[in-house]
Motif scaffolding. Structure first.
Motif, PDB file in Angstrom:
ATOM      1  N   ASP A  95       0.540  -1.607   0.065  1.00  0.00           N
ATOM      2  CA  ASP A  95       0.020   0.326  -0.002  1.00  0.00           C
ATOM      3  C   ASP A  95       0.651   1.022   0.204  1.00  0.00           C
ATOM      4  OD1 ASP A  95       0.936  -0.191   2.349  1.00  0.00           O
ATOM      5  OD2 ASP A  95      -0.821   0.441   3.581  1.00  0.00           O
ATOM      6  N   PHE A  96       2.163   0.983  -0.377  1.00  0.00           N
ATOM      7  CA  PHE A  96       3.684   2.063  -0.472  1.00  0.00           C
ATOM      8  C   PHE A  96       3.593   2.528   1.070  1.00  0.00           C
ATOM      9  CE2 PHE A  96       1.008   3.094  -4.490  1.00  0.00           C
ATOM     10  CZ  PHE A  96       1.465   2.448  -4.743  1.00  0.00           C
ATOM     11  N   SER A  97       2.833   2.304   1.833  1.00  0.00           N
ATOM     12  CA  SER A  97       3.507   2.493   3.548  1.00  0.00           C
ATOM     13  C   SER A  97       4.993   2.615   3.928  1.00  0.00           C
ATOM     14  CB  SER A  97       2.411   2.358   4.393  1.00  0.00           C
ATOM     15  OG  SER A  97       2.503   0.976   4.278  1.00  0.00           O
ATOM     16  N   LEU A  98       5.728   3.117   4.580  1.00  0.00           N
ATOM     17  CA  LEU A  98       7.370   2.374   5.144  1.00  0.00           C
ATOM     18  C   LEU A  98       6.469   0.748   5.834  1.00  0.00           C
ATOM     19  CD1 LEU A  98       9.795   3.623   5.306  1.00  0.00           C
ATOM     20  CD2 LEU A  98       9.377   3.806   7.979  1.00  0.00           C
ATOM     21  N   ASP A  99       7.780   0.013   4.918  1.00  0.00           N
ATOM     22  CA  ASP A  99       8.210  -1.485   5.751  1.00  0.00           C
ATOM     23  C   ASP A  99       8.544  -1.017   7.012  1.00  0.00           C
ATOM     24  OD1 ASP A  99       8.325  -3.892   6.357  1.00  0.00           O
ATOM     25  OD2 ASP A  99       8.039  -4.393   4.789  1.00  0.00           O
ATOM     26  N   ARG A 100       7.942  -1.067   8.163  1.00  0.00           N
ATOM     27  CA  ARG A 100       8.997  -0.326   9.222  1.00  0.00           C
ATOM     28  C   ARG A 100      10.002  -2.046   9.813  1.00  0.00           C
ATOM     29  NH1 ARG A 100       6.356   1.323  14.548  1.00  0.00           N
ATOM     30  NH2 ARG A 100       8.329   0.914  16.718  1.00  0.00           N
ATOM     31  N   PRO A 101       9.437  -3.094  10.180  1.00  0.00           N
ATOM     32  CA  PRO A 101      10.367  -4.335   9.724  1.00  0.00           C
ATOM     33  C   PRO A 101      11.774  -4.938   8.912  1.00  0.00           C
ATOM     34  CG  PRO A 101       7.817  -4.857  10.046  1.00  0.00           C
ATOM     35  CD  PRO A 101       8.039  -3.869   9.948  1.00  0.00           C
ATOM     36  N   ALA A 102      11.134  -4.161   7.850  1.00  0.00           N
ATOM     37  CA  ALA A 102      12.078  -4.119   6.600  1.00  0.00           C
ATOM     38  C   ALA A 102      13.258  -3.463   6.485  1.00  0.00           C
ATOM     39  CB  ALA A 102      11.215  -4.233   5.157  1.00  0.00           C
ATOM     40  N   MET A 103      12.698  -2.005   7.036  1.00  0.00           N
ATOM     41  CA  MET A 103      13.662  -1.463   7.305  1.00  0.00           C
ATOM     42  C   MET A 103      14.695  -1.123   8.543  1.00  0.00           C
ATOM     43  SD  MET A 103      13.906   1.721   5.154  1.00  0.00           S
ATOM     44  CE  MET A 103      14.328   2.864   6.056  1.00  0.00           C
TER      45      MET A 103
END
Length: 364
Positions: A141-149
């Motif tokens: 959904d184009f949100s920031l993937d916090r765990p991946a970051m």
């Protein structure tokens, strides 16, 4: 003979990674309604343009710019509400400042990291300066993937992280708590790129004192002054002092300095233009969402990302009808089928909507 083609030169002195990429392409917009580059569609009011002309006529073009335009930087800092104890550095657009930050941090093996898809100059500048670039995919959904970051930060230990606020080309603002987590986990610098601040009206500038490793990057381009090429970086003075060592001594020309000095006194007029664009963004988004075959995504910028069934054919149909937008469908798998249009004037937006409807009909 003079008409013979010259022999091909030996390009081996050019770095292999430079030979492997293409130069940044700017599309020819002659004769078209230009909605591809996120520009403010409004020119300066005639009275202000006349005043600017008089000011520029007085500039001594035979002299180099000041090595340190301290008075202008002080005026800019006051206009933006820079937190006490911090400084600004100006550059030839934010593109130059992105390059200077990376260049100053480009030790052997350094990594530059950003959520992806994002602003292409983060990756290009990293490559130009000999750094490795890591793009961390956004969520679907184009949100920031916090765990991946956070995983990518732990693995790659980036020297610089770029966070566009809002993001380009998706147009959305990332969750603030997720950004806080990224800033807290970063082992190096974090650059909050607020290029679209006039339309997002959401800033991290007041948070600078709480985050010593954070920089805030902005530009005057989206405010209606793209032709001046003036970007500025806000940070602790210790960071600015280091970046200043790699800054070319005359990187901002005298005409830009004089123009910005005047226009800082007229920010309310430019802000009024930004407000008109925000209003048109709301109208344009609603119109797009009423069209069959179009998915239009929320935007906090002066552009809208939309998805269609056949992006290539719709893009060609729009161009054939005199409308130039940006085809981003091949930039990243998450952008499959996507086009990006700038929010223009009411008349430009109406022309775009009519051309889009006709182009969509052709693809059915």
């Amino acid at each position: 003979m003079s008409g013979d083609a010259p022999d091909e030169p030996d390009l081996s002195p050019i770095r292999a990674e430079i030979r492997a990429i293409r130069a940044y392409h700017v599309a020819d917009a002659a004769g078209l309604i230009k909605l591809d580059a996120m520009e403010n569609p409004y020119r300066l009011p005639p009275s202000l343009a006349g005043e600017l002309g008089k000011r520029l006529a007085e500039v001594a073009l035979n002299r180099y710019p000041p090595a340190d335009p301290a008075a202008l930087k002080t005026k800019l800092a006051r206009a933006i509400g820079l937190p006490a104890g911090h400084q600004v550095m100006i550059g030839n657009g934010s593109d130059e400042l992105i390059h200077l930050v990376i260049q100053a941090c480009a030790q052997p093996g350094s990594t530059v990291l950003a959520p992806w898809p994002g602003f292409v100059m983060y990756e290009l500048s990293a490559r130009f300066d000999g750094c490795r670039f890591v793009g961390v995919p956004l969520a679907s959904d184009f949100s920031l993937d916090r765990p991946a970051m956070l995983d990518a930060i732990a693995e790659h230990r980036p020297a610089v992280i770029f966070l566009a606020h809002p993001n380009n080309p998706t147009g959305n603002l990332f969750n603030r708590a997720a950004l806080e987590a990224v800033i807290g986990a970063a082992p190096g610098l974090v650059v909050l790129d607020e290029a679209y601040l006039p339309f997002a009206q959401d800033t991290w500038l007041p948070a600078l004192p709480a985050h010593p490793n954070m920089l805030v990057l902005r530009t005057l381009s989206k405010l209606g002054l793209a032709g001046l090429r003036l970007g500025y970086l806000c940070a602790h003075p210790a960071w600015i002092a280091e970046f200043d060592k790699v800054r070319p001594p005359y990187n901002v020309n005298v005409l830009t300095l004089a123009a910005v000095d005047l226009l800082l006194d007229h920010l309310p007029e430019l802000d009024q233009q930004a407000a008109r664009i925000r209003g048109e963004r709301t109208r344009l988004l609603a119109a797009l969402r009423s069209m069959s075959g179009v998915t239009a995504f929320d935007s906090a910028a002066n552009f809208i990302l939309l998805r269609v069934t056949d992006a290539d054919r719709v893009f060609a149909g729009l161009k054939g009808r005199g409308i130039l937008i940006k085809n981003v469908s091949r930039m990243h798998p998450l952008l499959a089928g996507c086009l990006r249009t700038t929010v223009g004037t009411a008349q430009e937006n109406d022309a775009f909507l009519a051309a889009l409807a006709a182009s969509l009909w052709e693809t059915q």
